[in-house]
Write a protein that holds these residues in place. Sequence first.
Motif, PDB file in Angstrom:
ATOM      1  N   LEU A  28       0.826  -1.205   0.000  1.00 49.89           N
ATOM      2  CA  LEU A  28       0.000   0.000   0.000  1.00 49.89           C
ATOM      3  C   LEU A  28       0.867   1.264   0.000  1.00 49.89           C
ATOM      4  O   LEU A  28       0.588   2.229  -0.720  1.00 49.89           O
ATOM      5  N   LYS A  31       2.301   2.016  -3.298  1.00 52.57           N
ATOM      6  CA  LYS A  31       1.277   2.531  -4.219  1.00 52.57           C
ATOM      7  C   LYS A  31       0.765   3.911  -3.769  1.00 52.57           C
ATOM      8  O   LYS A  31      -0.225   4.401  -4.313  1.00 52.57           O
ATOM      9  N   ASN A  32       1.466   4.503  -2.806  1.00 46.56           N
ATOM     10  CA  ASN A  32       1.090   5.827  -2.284  1.00 46.56           C
ATOM     11  C   ASN A  32      -0.312   5.840  -1.674  1.00 46.56           C
ATOM     12  O   ASN A  32      -1.026   6.845  -1.745  1.00 46.56           O
ATOM     13  N   ILE A  33      -0.692   4.737  -1.060  1.00 46.66           N
ATOM     14  CA  ILE A  33      -1.966   4.651  -0.353  1.00 46.66           C
ATOM     15  C   ILE A  33      -1.641   4.701   1.136  1.00 46.66           C
ATOM     16  O   ILE A  33      -1.088   3.752   1.693  1.00 46.66           O
ATOM     17  N   ASN A  34      -1.958   5.802   1.773  1.00 46.73           N
ATOM     18  CA  ASN A  34      -1.537   6.042   3.150  1.00 46.73           C
ATOM     19  C   ASN A  34      -2.685   6.055   4.152  1.00 46.73           C
ATOM     20  O   ASN A  34      -2.496   6.409   5.312  1.00 46.73           O
ATOM     21  N   SER A  35      -3.867   5.679   3.704  1.00 39.79           N
ATOM     22  CA  SER A  35      -5.023   5.668   4.602  1.00 39.79           C
ATOM     23  C   SER A  35      -5.929   4.495   4.242  1.00 39.79           C
ATOM     24  O   SER A  35      -6.122   4.179   3.055  1.00 39.79           O
ATOM     25  N   GLN A  37      -8.974   4.555   4.407  1.00 40.13           N
ATOM     26  CA  GLN A  37     -10.168   5.107   3.761  1.00 40.13           C
ATOM     27  C   GLN A  37     -10.014   5.138   2.236  1.00 40.13           C
ATOM     28  O   GLN A  37     -11.004   5.258   1.514  1.00 40.13           O
ATOM     29  N   GLU A  38      -8.789   5.019   1.726  1.00 38.09           N
ATOM     30  CA  GLU A  38      -8.549   5.051   0.281  1.00 38.09           C
ATOM     31  C   GLU A  38      -8.724   3.681  -0.366  1.00 38.09           C
ATOM     32  O   GLU A  38      -8.709   3.565  -1.596  1.00 38.09           O
ATOM     33  N   ILE A  39      -8.873   2.643   0.459  1.00 41.37           N
ATOM     34  CA  ILE A  39      -8.922   1.274  -0.072  1.00 41.37           C
ATOM     35  C   ILE A  39     -10.316   0.959  -0.590  1.00 41.37           C
ATOM     36  O   ILE A  39     -11.317   1.176   0.087  1.00 41.37           O
ATOM     37  N   ASP A  40     -10.376   0.442  -1.828  1.00 39.68           N
ATOM     38  CA  ASP A  40     -11.637  -0.017  -2.404  1.00 39.68           C
ATOM     39  C   ASP A  40     -11.438  -1.438  -2.921  1.00 39.68           C
ATOM     40  O   ASP A  40     -10.383  -2.057  -2.705  1.00 39.68           O
ATOM     41  N   ILE A  43      -8.326  -2.115  -5.101  1.00 34.59           N
ATOM     42  CA  ILE A  43      -7.075  -2.157  -4.341  1.00 34.59           C
ATOM     43  C   ILE A  43      -6.957  -3.476  -3.576  1.00 34.59           C
ATOM     44  O   ILE A  43      -5.876  -4.065  -3.495  1.00 34.59           O
ATOM     45  N   SER A  79     -10.995   2.169  10.597  1.00 34.22           N
ATOM     46  CA  SER A  79     -11.537   2.373   9.246  1.00 34.22           C
ATOM     47  C   SER A  79     -13.038   2.590   9.350  1.00 34.22           C
ATOM     48  O   SER A  79     -13.709   2.002  10.202  1.00 34.22           O
TER      49      SER A  79
END
Length: 216
Positions: A28, A31-35, A37-40, A43, A79
């Motif tokens: 993550l 992939k520059n996903i740091n929260s 809340q950004e996961i769908d 992802i 989350s």
Amino acid sequence: HYLNSNCDYAESSISHKELTVRQMLNILIQKNINSLQEIDSKIVEMLVSHFIHESSKSITHRIGEMKQFFQYCFDYGLSQNNLAYLIPKIATPHTNKIPVSSSSEEVKKLLDSIDRSSPVGKRDYAILLLASVLGLRAVDIIRLELSDFDWERKVIIVRQKKTSKTIVLPLLNDIGWAVIDYIKNGRPNTGVQRLFIRLNAPFEGLSERGLGRIFS
């Protein structure tokens, strides 16, 4: 800490779960996903794709560990959405299984390939001999202690982790001499009671992962 305090898991199981979570978080971050809340769902599918090439048993464990982690995050307010529901159901095939036994020629070829002049070779030879001749599970091999070998009676006392039973196995000559060679000429001089230990400091018992590398 949560698993140690609230769940009755073996140390090896906790280590495996931690490894899965660490690998997932590293992916993550890359992939520059740091929260969370950004996961769908896309992802989540991307995360699953990173270990889909593993064995069916490993995939099953990974899926369960991901679900458990996301459920924990939701239950403890880390989350907003329960991401555990996004984990796809994957049907893993069970038809193609790795052979559980080898011919005597294959075993001999394997054992003969080990360089027994080195401390590593002396240790690995004794380990593979216990596995191939007595059929001991990896988890039982790493739990063996020096005191489990009764040299006068020529037996090995094995406290099985899976069944919680204690069994007594014959200390065959080949195994006995291999273990003696390892203890005298390969094993570091340490107070650790585990028979098979790391050959570099810190001198501690081998992990299941370490033993897996030896088998590989």
